[in-house]
Scaffold this motif. Structure first.
Motif, short mmCIF file in Angstrom:
data_model
loop_
_atom_site.label_atom_id
_atom_site.label_comp_id
_atom_site.label_asym_id
_atom_site.label_seq_id
_atom_site.Cartn_x
_atom_site.Cartn_y
_atom_site.Cartn_z
N GLY A 37 0.79 -1.22 0.00
CA GLY A 37 0.00 0.00 0.00
C GLY A 37 0.82 1.27 0.00
O GLY A 37 0.30 2.37 -0.23
N GLU A 38 2.14 1.15 0.23
CA GLU A 38 3.02 2.32 0.18
C GLU A 38 3.08 2.82 -1.26
O GLU A 38 3.18 2.03 -2.20
N ASP A 59 4.98 9.71 -12.77
CA ASP A 59 5.53 8.38 -12.55
C ASP A 59 5.01 7.90 -11.20
O ASP A 59 5.22 8.58 -10.19
N THR A 60 4.33 6.76 -11.18
CA THR A 60 3.76 6.22 -9.94
C THR A 60 4.38 4.87 -9.63
O THR A 60 4.54 4.03 -10.51
N ARG A 61 4.73 4.69 -8.36
CA ARG A 61 5.24 3.40 -7.89
C ARG A 61 4.45 3.02 -6.64
O ARG A 61 4.13 3.88 -5.83
N GLU A 62 4.17 1.72 -6.52
CA GLU A 62 3.38 1.27 -5.37
C GLU A 62 3.83 -0.11 -4.92
O GLU A 62 4.23 -0.94 -5.75
N ILE A 63 3.80 -0.34 -3.61
CA ILE A 63 4.15 -1.65 -3.06
C ILE A 63 2.88 -2.51 -3.05
O ILE A 63 1.84 -2.10 -2.53
N VAL A 64 3.00 -3.70 -3.66
CA VAL A 64 1.86 -4.62 -3.77
C VAL A 64 2.29 -6.02 -3.34
O VAL A 64 3.48 -6.31 -3.25
N ASN A 65 1.29 -6.86 -3.12
CA ASN A 65 1.53 -8.28 -2.88
C ASN A 65 1.28 -8.99 -4.21
O ASN A 65 0.14 -9.09 -4.65
N ALA A 66 2.33 -9.46 -4.85
CA ALA A 66 2.20 -10.15 -6.14
C ALA A 66 2.41 -11.64 -5.92
O ALA A 66 3.54 -12.10 -5.80
N TYR A 167 17.72 12.77 -1.70
CA TYR A 167 17.30 11.45 -1.26
C TYR A 167 16.82 11.52 0.19
O TYR A 167 17.55 11.96 1.07
N SER A 168 15.58 11.05 0.43
CA SER A 168 15.01 11.07 1.77
C SER A 168 14.94 9.67 2.36
O SER A 168 14.24 8.80 1.82
N PRO A 169 15.63 9.42 3.48
CA PRO A 169 15.53 8.10 4.13
C PRO A 169 14.09 7.77 4.54
O PRO A 169 13.69 6.62 4.49
N GLU A 170 13.31 8.78 4.91
CA GLU A 170 11.94 8.55 5.35
C GLU A 170 11.08 7.92 4.26
O GLU A 170 10.27 7.04 4.53
N VAL A 171 11.26 8.36 3.02
CA VAL A 171 10.45 7.80 1.92
C VAL A 171 11.22 6.73 1.14
O VAL A 171 10.68 6.15 0.20
N LYS A 172 12.48 6.50 1.51
CA LYS A 172 13.31 5.45 0.89
C LYS A 172 13.49 5.68 -0.60
O LYS A 172 13.56 4.73 -1.39
N GLU A 189 9.93 15.69 -9.36
CA GLU A 189 9.63 16.06 -7.97
C GLU A 189 8.54 15.17 -7.41
O GLU A 189 7.53 14.92 -8.08
N LEU A 190 8.72 14.72 -6.19
CA LEU A 190 7.71 13.90 -5.51
C LEU A 190 6.51 14.79 -5.17
O LEU A 190 6.66 15.81 -4.52
N ILE A 191 5.33 14.38 -5.64
CA ILE A 191 4.12 15.16 -5.37
C ILE A 191 3.18 14.43 -4.41
O ILE A 191 2.25 15.04 -3.88
N GLU A 192 3.45 13.14 -4.18
CA GLU A 192 2.61 12.39 -3.25
C GLU A 192 3.40 11.22 -2.67
O GLU A 192 4.10 10.51 -3.40
N TYR A 193 3.31 11.05 -1.36
CA TYR A 193 3.86 9.87 -0.70
C TYR A 193 2.89 9.45 0.37
O TYR A 193 2.46 10.27 1.19
N SER A 194 2.50 8.18 0.34
CA SER A 194 1.55 7.70 1.35
C SER A 194 1.86 6.25 1.70
O SER A 194 2.43 5.52 0.90
#
Length: 197
Positions: A37-38, A59-66, A167-172, A189-194
């Motif tokens: 969900g990240e 550009d969107t990246r998301e952590i999923v269960n594959a 580079y932000s360690p918080e958002v990896k 530029e990062l416009i959204e992190y959740s």
């Protein structure tokens, strides 16, 4: 009461492990640092000095269960997170872990594009600072990493290049990238992190 103090102490220690410090050293993220969900969203734009827009989008990246494997979606690709956090054995890596202000190294990258063109990036890298940086997605502690060098390819292209990555360690991940390459300027530029609560 004693068990509450032990639990509170454990939470403080865990919090300290998971939150980046104001200064010091940052280790490479591990598999345990990611969760389903990240999500990261960047906006990007590339323009020539003549004003021609060569790239403009998101550009969107998301952590999923594959199929039971923790993975990251990048465009149409799904890559296991174990590949993302794998130690880079290169002597000339993009990020030389652990990150620390003042660190210097050489970065080299050989590549082949979809049309068969081969190329090379050769840059000197230096971590200039670690401080609060604000982008559209918010304010984060971030390392400023400057790369200076050349990019060449098999079609005769040869350009001086300067890149600055935040580079932000918080958002990896990086929260901002600016690149000047010959007559081309690119910014991301990062416009959204959740991430799930």
């Amino acid at each position: 009461m004693k068990s509450q103090i032990v639990i509170l102490f454990a939470l403080v220690i865990l919090g300290a492990c998971n939150s980046p410090k104001k200064s010091g050293i940052t280790q490479q993220p591990t598999l345990a640092d990611y969760q389903v969900g990240e999500k990261w969203v960047w906006k990007y734009k590339g323009v020539t000095t003549e004003g021609e827009v060569r790239s403009d989008g998101k550009d969107t990246r998301e952590i999923v269960n594959a199929n039971g494997v923790l993975s990251m979606t990048i465009g149409n690709d799904t890559i296991p997170v174990t590949e993302i956090v794998k130690q880079d054995e290169s002597e000339t890596p993009k990020y030389k872990w652990p990150l620390e202000v003042g660190k210097k190294w050489k970065y080299e990258n050989n590549w082949t594009s979809q049309d068969g063109t081969t190329g090379n990036q050769s840059q000197e890298a230096e971590i200039l600072s670690y401080k609060e940086e604000t982008v559209e997605a918010g304010t984060f502690m971030a390392y400023t990493i400057k790369y200076t060098g050349k990019t060449t390819n098999s079609r005769g292209y040869n350009a001086d290049e300067e890149e600055v990555w935040l580079y932000s360690p918080e958002v990896k991940n990086f929260i901002k990238l600016t690149q000047a390459q010959g007559d081309f300027f690119y910014e991301e530029e990062l416009i959204e992190y959740s991430k799930p609560e």
